[in-house]
Design an enzyme around this catalytic site. Sequence first.
Site, PDB file in Angstrom:
ATOM      1  CG  PHE A  53      -2.275  -0.730   0.758  1.00  0.00           C
ATOM      2  CD1 PHE A  53      -3.246  -0.081   0.005  1.00  0.00           C
ATOM      3  CD2 PHE A  53      -2.467  -2.069   1.070  1.00  0.00           C
ATOM      4  CE1 PHE A  53      -4.401  -0.732  -0.398  1.00  0.00           C
ATOM      5  CE2 PHE A  53      -3.619  -2.738   0.671  1.00  0.00           C
ATOM      6  CZ  PHE A  53      -4.589  -2.066  -0.060  1.00  0.00           C
ATOM      7  CB  CYS A 113       1.300 -12.727  -1.876  1.00  0.00           C
ATOM      8  SG  CYS A 113       0.258 -11.772  -2.971  1.00  0.00           S
TER       9      CYS A 113
END
Lengths: 339, 371
Positions: free
Chosen positions: A126, A181
Amino acid sequence: MDRYSRQHRIAGIGQHGQERLRSATVLVVGCGALGTHSADALARAGVGNLWLCDRDVVEWSNLQRQVLFTEADARAGIPKATAAATRLREANSDVRIVAHVAECSATFLAALPGRPDLVLDGTDNFPTRYLLNDWCHANRVPWIYAGATGTEGAAMVVRPGGPCLRCLWPDAPATADVGTCETVGILAPAIAAVAAFQVAEALKLLVGSPDVATGVFTCDVWRGHYTRLPLLDRPSPDCVACQHGQHPALVAPAPMAATLCGRDAVQIDPGTTAALDLTALAGQLAEVATDLQRTPHLLRFTADGVRFSVFPGGRALLFGVRDPLRARALYDRWIGRRP
Amino acid sequence: MIYLDHAATSWPKPEVVPAAMQRWFTDVGVSASRGAGDRCQVAARTVATARAALAHRCSSDPAHVAFTSGATESLNLVLRALLHPGAAVVTTAFEHSSVVRPLAALASERNLRLEVLPPHGDRGIDLAAVRSAFAHHRPSALVCTHASNVTGAVLPAAELCALAREHRVLSVLDVSQTAGWLDLRVGADVLCGSAHKALLGPPGLGFVAHRGLQLPAQKQGGTGSSVALAQHPDHWPDAFEAGTPNTPAIFGLEAALAARSEATERRELAATLATLDAFAARLEAMDGFRVHAAKTAERTPVLSFTHARLDPAEIGAILAGADVHVRTGHHCAPWLHEHLGTAAAGTVRVSIGPNTAAAELDFVADLLAGL
């Protein structure tokens, strides 16, 4: 035979649209799963200029979903941007591809030779998305946010004037809150689904179509849910970027990485004083990191062969790595927090 | 902030130091011997006063004291001026990178032979081993630090320099860690030091002081003297002072030297050592800590410690989180850690100054006790 004949038969594209694609420039930030999917599609679609940016190298665990890389790339540890550019040139030699083995920072963006027509988010964190959001807002460039973890994905077109990512979430969520992930895994079709949305919207933007989607596309490929949430018809009245013309990520100090003198260790100073919730981070990492150890003063764990010591202010020591760029990539991957 | 890194640079400086530097910027603005105006005279007088004060402390003639950009430049210039191809050099494992790296570079450029003496016992160095190294290697120079920047051990400089003289070996002493604490009149042929540590002056300034040697220029440039000649002057100190000097820093150093007598320095050193010893005693009593402090008769207020379970860098980060500034790692002393058994990760270094309060070290000891 015209290689694009099937494409310009699409009513929204046509010969004229194909010409516009040929003269377009797209910056793809991040050459991971999403970045390689989207860059591959754009190169094959005949987008004339592709700029690729990634600071990392190809690793074995990338091959499951990052479509432009081979086992040979992983064995040799080729930079992702370089390996992707090589493969894309083989797919379409008409496309002018520039590979930047670099961190996407405010400095990097400012040093670009010109303004791209579009920026695609292929990042895994982000902080970089907020940087793209603010830079694109300041430079009047559209960008397409996209991300996927686990079996879910989300994507959104952000056009100059908003609504933008900061309208949706004013500040970057902590990695410990959203998962990565590394912590929750990633299923390749989740990537393909968001990439399909991202590329379709990219083509529409580049040919000047009026049909660009609004709202937030979300999917869960495991449950078979594909929806577009009609959020954000207009910019949030509180958005600092859309309403106040501020671009916090452009002026935030970049995290500093310094190799410790005489050692295989790098210290990362995130450049913010906000506290990091080490207990939450420890919870996220419990299943995926090894040697996890939480004391009142620090959190230690091992991941990607590197031993991390993280402190409440967000500062971290990475033992077993020497290259500051690599250390920053690992920091963003496993701790991932910036203003 | 609790500042415990005085061995790197002292902070805060006495108020007279920034005031003198400000005076140069406001009222003077020019260099000595760069013109004939009144302000050049003011600059020249202050520079001469600083030079004379250093000469007095170094038992040198002011004409044999040159200002440099720091002890690192001093050592580079001196070693390059002194060491001829094929020369042997005796040095010690205590040396800072500002000695180690120039010597390593010269060793490959000029085929020097380096004999590095290990730490030894309560005196820091084995004088018998020094004597034997002098006799055996016939070195042209002894290059050594006056004190360790890792443990605070002060080497027996007077005996070392006397031994060197006896064997016709030139002695070069790095006084970066001791200038401002100890008497520098130990009989060295050349002293190299910096202004910004215990002398409490500003950074960007160092000095070379010698006893009438032939030290040829290693850099050439403007000096304000011999302006008609294309050749750099070979007379001192101009030979070593090519280029515009750091006059504001010299103003700062002059003020620092004038404000603090050598007697005050000795008193402050004794008090500072007592404060540090109390801290060392607390650390030694705590589980998991190992203190690397000097056992020599003379010491500077520096100690290193390690912890059984925490990396020095981790301790540094934890202390930084509490706004305590220490130094971690190898402290630019690459050879010493082999002997301390701390080569892998270095140490945490605590180095204090005249104004460090006992309460500050108590606070840090309390923090460390909680690890």
